[in-house]
Design a protein around this motif. Structure first.
Motif, PDB file in Angstrom:
ATOM      1  N   LEU A  61     -35.541  -8.493  10.710  1.00 32.53           N
ATOM      2  CA  LEU A  61     -35.913  -9.278   9.528  1.00 32.53           C
ATOM      3  C   LEU A  61     -34.715 -10.068   8.994  1.00 32.53           C
ATOM      4  CD1 LEU A  61     -38.232  -6.718   7.740  1.00 32.53           C
ATOM      5  CD2 LEU A  61     -38.910  -8.947   8.646  1.00 32.53           C
ATOM      6  N   ALA A  62     -33.518  -9.513   9.132  1.00 35.30           N
ATOM      7  CA  ALA A  62     -32.316 -10.239   8.716  1.00 35.30           C
ATOM      8  C   ALA A  62     -32.131 -11.481   9.579  1.00 35.30           C
ATOM      9  CB  ALA A  62     -31.094  -9.333   8.802  1.00 35.30           C
ATOM     10  N   ALA A  63     -32.426 -11.365  10.863  1.00 35.82           N
ATOM     11  CA  ALA A  63     -32.330 -12.537  11.747  1.00 35.82           C
ATOM     12  C   ALA A  63     -33.342 -13.601  11.328  1.00 35.82           C
ATOM     13  CB  ALA A  63     -32.557 -12.117  13.193  1.00 35.82           C
ATOM     14  N   VAL A  64     -34.552 -13.178  10.977  1.00 37.06           N
ATOM     15  CA  VAL A  64     -35.573 -14.122  10.502  1.00 37.06           C
ATOM     16  C   VAL A  64     -35.106 -14.789   9.214  1.00 37.06           C
ATOM     17  CG1 VAL A  64     -37.938 -14.312   9.601  1.00 37.06           C
ATOM     18  CG2 VAL A  64     -37.487 -12.944  11.639  1.00 37.06           C
ATOM     19  N   LEU A  65     -34.595 -13.984   8.285  1.00 36.72           N
ATOM     20  CA  LEU A  65     -34.125 -14.529   7.007  1.00 36.72           C
ATOM     21  C   LEU A  65     -33.001 -15.532   7.220  1.00 36.72           C
ATOM     22  CD1 LEU A  65     -34.389 -14.053   3.791  1.00 36.72           C
ATOM     23  CD2 LEU A  65     -32.206 -12.910   4.107  1.00 36.72           C
ATOM     24  N   LEU A  66     -32.039 -15.200   8.070  1.00 31.75           N
ATOM     25  CA  LEU A  66     -30.935 -16.123   8.332  1.00 31.75           C
ATOM     26  C   LEU A  66     -31.425 -17.396   9.002  1.00 31.75           C
ATOM     27  CD1 LEU A  66     -28.116 -13.671   9.458  1.00 31.75           C
ATOM     28  CD2 LEU A  66     -28.293 -14.931   7.303  1.00 31.75           C
ATOM     29  N   PHE A  67     -32.414 -17.287   9.886  1.00 31.94           N
ATOM     30  CA  PHE A  67     -32.979 -18.469  10.514  1.00 31.94           C
ATOM     31  C   PHE A  67     -33.627 -19.381   9.471  1.00 31.94           C
ATOM     32  CE2 PHE A  67     -36.760 -20.594  12.167  1.00 31.94           C
ATOM     33  CZ  PHE A  67     -36.178 -21.457  13.077  1.00 31.94           C
ATOM     34  N   ILE A 100     -25.456 -11.815  -0.147  1.00 29.72           N
ATOM     35  CA  ILE A 100     -26.180 -10.758   0.566  1.00 29.72           C
ATOM     36  C   ILE A 100     -25.996 -10.928   2.070  1.00 29.72           C
ATOM     37  CG2 ILE A 100     -28.488  -9.887   1.121  1.00 29.72           C
ATOM     38  CD1 ILE A 100     -29.231 -10.483  -1.822  1.00 29.72           C
ATOM     39  N   ALA A 101     -26.098 -12.157   2.543  1.00 29.10           N
ATOM     40  CA  ALA A 101     -25.913 -12.413   3.972  1.00 29.10           C
ATOM     41  C   ALA A 101     -24.493 -12.069   4.405  1.00 29.10           C
ATOM     42  CB  ALA A 101     -26.240 -13.866   4.295  1.00 29.10           C
ATOM     43  N   ALA A 102     -23.512 -12.406   3.586  1.00 30.51           N
ATOM     44  CA  ALA A 102     -22.108 -12.127   3.938  1.00 30.51           C
ATOM     45  C   ALA A 102     -21.843 -10.622   4.002  1.00 30.51           C
ATOM     46  CB  ALA A 102     -21.169 -12.791   2.933  1.00 30.51           C
ATOM     47  N   THR A 103     -22.308  -9.874   3.007  1.00 29.94           N
ATOM     48  CA  THR A 103     -22.083  -8.421   3.035  1.00 29.94           C
ATOM     49  C   THR A 103     -22.865  -7.774   4.174  1.00 29.94           C
ATOM     50  OG1 THR A 103     -23.805  -8.090   1.352  1.00 29.94           O
ATOM     51  CG2 THR A 103     -21.510  -8.221   0.587  1.00 29.94           C
ATOM     52  N   LEU A 109     -20.783  -6.175  11.562  1.00 31.19           N
ATOM     53  CA  LEU A 109     -19.494  -6.170  12.255  1.00 31.19           C
ATOM     54  C   LEU A 109     -18.821  -4.807  12.158  1.00 31.19           C
ATOM     55  CD1 LEU A 109     -18.103  -9.654  11.165  1.00 31.19           C
ATOM     56  CD2 LEU A 109     -19.054  -9.018  13.388  1.00 31.19           C
ATOM     57  N   GLN A 110     -19.043  -4.122  11.060  1.00 33.91           N
ATOM     58  CA  GLN A 110     -18.462  -2.799  10.849  1.00 33.91           C
ATOM     59  C   GLN A 110     -18.970  -1.812  11.894  1.00 33.91           C
ATOM     60  OE1 GLN A 110     -16.100  -2.254   8.629  1.00 33.91           O
ATOM     61  NE2 GLN A 110     -15.889  -0.103   9.119  1.00 33.91           N
ATOM     62  N   ASN A 111     -20.194  -2.013  12.369  1.00 31.39           N
ATOM     63  CA  ASN A 111     -20.764  -1.118  13.374  1.00 31.39           C
ATOM     64  C   ASN A 111     -20.335  -1.483  14.789  1.00 31.39           C
ATOM     65  OD1 ASN A 111     -22.147   0.427  11.505  1.00 31.39           O
ATOM     66  ND2 ASN A 111     -23.926  -0.907  11.545  1.00 31.39           N
ATOM     67  N   GLY A 112     -19.552  -2.540  14.943  1.00 32.50           N
ATOM     68  CA  GLY A 112     -19.114  -2.984  16.269  1.00 32.50           C
ATOM     69  C   GLY A 112     -17.884  -2.240  16.754  1.00 32.50           C
ATOM     70  N   ALA A 113     -17.283  -2.770  17.821  1.00 31.65           N
ATOM     71  CA  ALA A 113     -16.141  -2.120  18.464  1.00 31.65           C
ATOM     72  C   ALA A 113     -14.858  -2.234  17.635  1.00 31.65           C
ATOM     73  CB  ALA A 113     -15.918  -2.732  19.844  1.00 31.65           C
ATOM     74  N   ASP A 126     -21.419  -1.137   1.197  1.00 30.33           N
ATOM     75  CA  ASP A 126     -22.834  -0.764   1.090  1.00 30.33           C
ATOM     76  C   ASP A 126     -23.325  -0.878  -0.343  1.00 30.33           C
ATOM     77  OD1 ASP A 126     -23.019  -0.296   3.787  1.00 30.33           O
ATOM     78  OD2 ASP A 126     -22.765   1.868   3.630  1.00 30.33           O
ATOM     79  N   TRP A 127     -22.547  -0.405  -1.287  1.00 27.17           N
ATOM     80  CA  TRP A 127     -22.940  -0.493  -2.693  1.00 27.17           C
ATOM     81  C   TRP A 127     -23.030  -1.938  -3.150  1.00 27.17           C
ATOM     82  CZ3 TRP A 127     -19.295   3.746  -5.077  1.00 27.17           C
ATOM     83  CH2 TRP A 127     -19.790   5.002  -4.758  1.00 27.17           C
ATOM     84  N   GLY A 128     -22.086  -2.756  -2.685  1.00 23.14           N
ATOM     85  CA  GLY A 128     -22.126  -4.176  -3.035  1.00 23.14           C
ATOM     86  C   GLY A 128     -23.363  -4.861  -2.479  1.00 23.14           C
TER      87      GLY A 128
END
Length: 165
Positions: A61-67, A100-103, A109-113, A126-128
């Protein structure tokens, strides 16, 4: 002169609303709210208690929203000098969606390598993100029906004026 009605088709606005509402629902699913309060025990809602399902839906859904936001921004900027001017509520919408998109992007990215933030900062990220989403909800409830744009200013010769300075 281009109006906001012609600039953003109805399907874009509806897809934006649907994806934002879906993101709110799946975002709450990232917290154990649905299992804790037995909402996931209701028939047909067990998927709300499954973190993997809500996380995957949240990303989709985030991908849809960003699109949709990207398409709207492209249409707005591509309209040139005849584009409608943003009103106060329109500027708040742009700022809230961008934050919201930036956070959310930083969280992905935080979940990446190579996570950009330390473990302690993730809590505040997360709170932000949650606070900004709640801010968007409060904004939508309070000022969501107000127009985001107004017609561009015209000069005496009938051509769009310099609304951007």
């Amino acid at each position: 002169m281009t109006t906001a009605r012609g600039l953003f088709p109805r399907w874009q606005k509806r897809l934006l609303l649907a994806s934002a509402l879906g993101l709110g629902l799946t975002g709450m699913g990232q917290m154990p709210i649905f299992s804790r309060y037995y909402i996931a025990d209701l028939p047909g809602l067990a998927w709300l208690g499954d973190f993997r399902v809500t996380a995957a839906l949240h990303l989709a859904l985030a991908a849809v929203l960003l699109f949709v936001l990207g398409a709207m921004a492209t249409a707005y900027l591509g309209a040139g000098r005849g584009r409608p001017m943003l009103t106060g509520p329109g500027k708040w919408r742009v700022a809230l969606y961008a934050a919201i998109a930036a956070t959310g992007l930083v969280r992905v990215l935080q979940n990446g390598a190579a996570p950009p933030l330390g473990p302690g900062a993730v809590r505040y990220l997360d709170w932000g993100h949650l606070a900004l989403a709640m801010g968007l909800l409060a904004f939508a409830l309070g000022w969501g029906r107000q127009a985001a744009t107004q017609p561009a200013a015209l000069t005496t010769d009938g051509k769009p004026g310099k609304e951007w300075g």
